[in-house]
Design a protein around this motif. Sequence first.
Motif: not given
Length: 517
Positions: A296-302
């Motif tokens: 699960r991703f929630s990030v500031g770039d790719d």
Amino acid sequence: MIRPSIIARSARTAALCLPAPGAHYWLCEKTAWRLSSPDDARDLQQGVADTVVTLLHGLHPARRYRFEAEGFQPVSFRTTPCAGLIDAADFGLLPDIAPADLDGAGANAAALAEAIAAVPSGGTLYLGAGQWTSLPVGLRGQRTLHLAEGAILQAPSERTGWPILPAHDHSGRMLGSWEGLPAACFAAPIHAVAVEKLVIEGRGILDGSGDRGDWWRWPKETRDGARRPRGLHLISCRDVTLLGFTIRNAPSWTIHPQGCERLTAAGLSIIAPPDSPNTDGFNPESCRDVTITGVRFSVGDDCIAVKAGKRGPNGEDDHLMETRNVRVSHCLMERGHGGLVIGSEMSGGVHDVCVEDCEMIGTDRGLRLKTRRGRGGSITNIAMRRVRLDGVETALSVNAHYHCDADGHDPWVQSREPAAVSSATPVIDGVTIEDVEIRRLAHAAGAFLGLPEAPVRNVSIRRLKIVSRDPEAIATPPIMADHVRPMRHEGLVVEQAEIDCDDPALISAASVSLSFE
């Protein structure tokens, strides 16, 4: 009935896939499960799975287990042996050290190094619940780092005394790097170099403290002779398994496998604030045989950026290696510049990348390929299948005029006139899109911009469905290249690319570029 598969297992953790039809990251219906052991009738767990990739924690080494879930066939597996469990707390580790306390962080780094040295080959280092602040530590192979539930291993907020990885080791192998080139960089809070059979697992948290120090205030600079550190940096490693933990607030790229082979990541949570610079989630660079599943991703770039190094400004290429066989499945990308991205550092070549059964929500782009003149290398055999995109501004993006680096806007990079073909000409050949669903489309279902001297080849699109469009979308260029016209609610927009689509009505008659008249 569907048979679950075992993704990975260690002495105390196992990752299973429950591949229910139509499920992406979440199961369509929650599923009750039961775990028992024929070796010990008292070893019994029960729970409810709501994600396709399910992690089982609290297992015992070298024990047989039987997993049963409603609607699935039973599956049996055996955990691996453990040669010994070492508790880091037994080595004088200090809890609750303030992030700015460099003396305490240094003392903890020394304690962790001593504890790591005490772990026998095939053994486990156990980090119990608590907040532990430490300067960066290097891990050893043939060992497991187990992060217990409630354990937070965090980097200090200051970089005084922070170790630096040189650009190369004594043999000339690239160690430190920055955006595809050898460069001295601060060591990651957790890092490993040239190790084999490393496991990092558990319910705990790795925190890079990027939000506490000044890391995010100098994203493209060098300070104290080094570039920013990653969150977890794995260099020239083999047979690495990452299971279940959360990693957050990396100073730059969050997880960066560099020159690695046979790496599996399952059930992770990768988190960074939306405005944190270059905090990509997972960036396999010059790697082979990588599996990323149930993350699960929630990030500031790719969210995921697949890379293969960058040709140097004077054509330097001795550090380049290809990336091949990357499999991404059942992941959730909740925010980021791109869901699955390839490039723009792809000079060593990126081949055989597949993203399947994933969900992307609110990313700027879904599948994104980016390169430019001067890169060289090739991108081949890329596939996206059974992916749902919701609120993704541009679902499919292939851009061979990406305006990166200081000369990215120069006419020789951005010109739409044919240039001479050389080893610095990038090639994109073979992209397959199947059973992709787009909701709340903003800019374009797909924007494909190739080079006139090297058009994008062999793009096949089947069963692409636009369910809805974002009524509040504002016309915007869908890719990062010069002379691209703003778009809103468009289908497939193509320039210098060969597209075979089973629904020709999706292909726009308009060009990607603005008129040069």
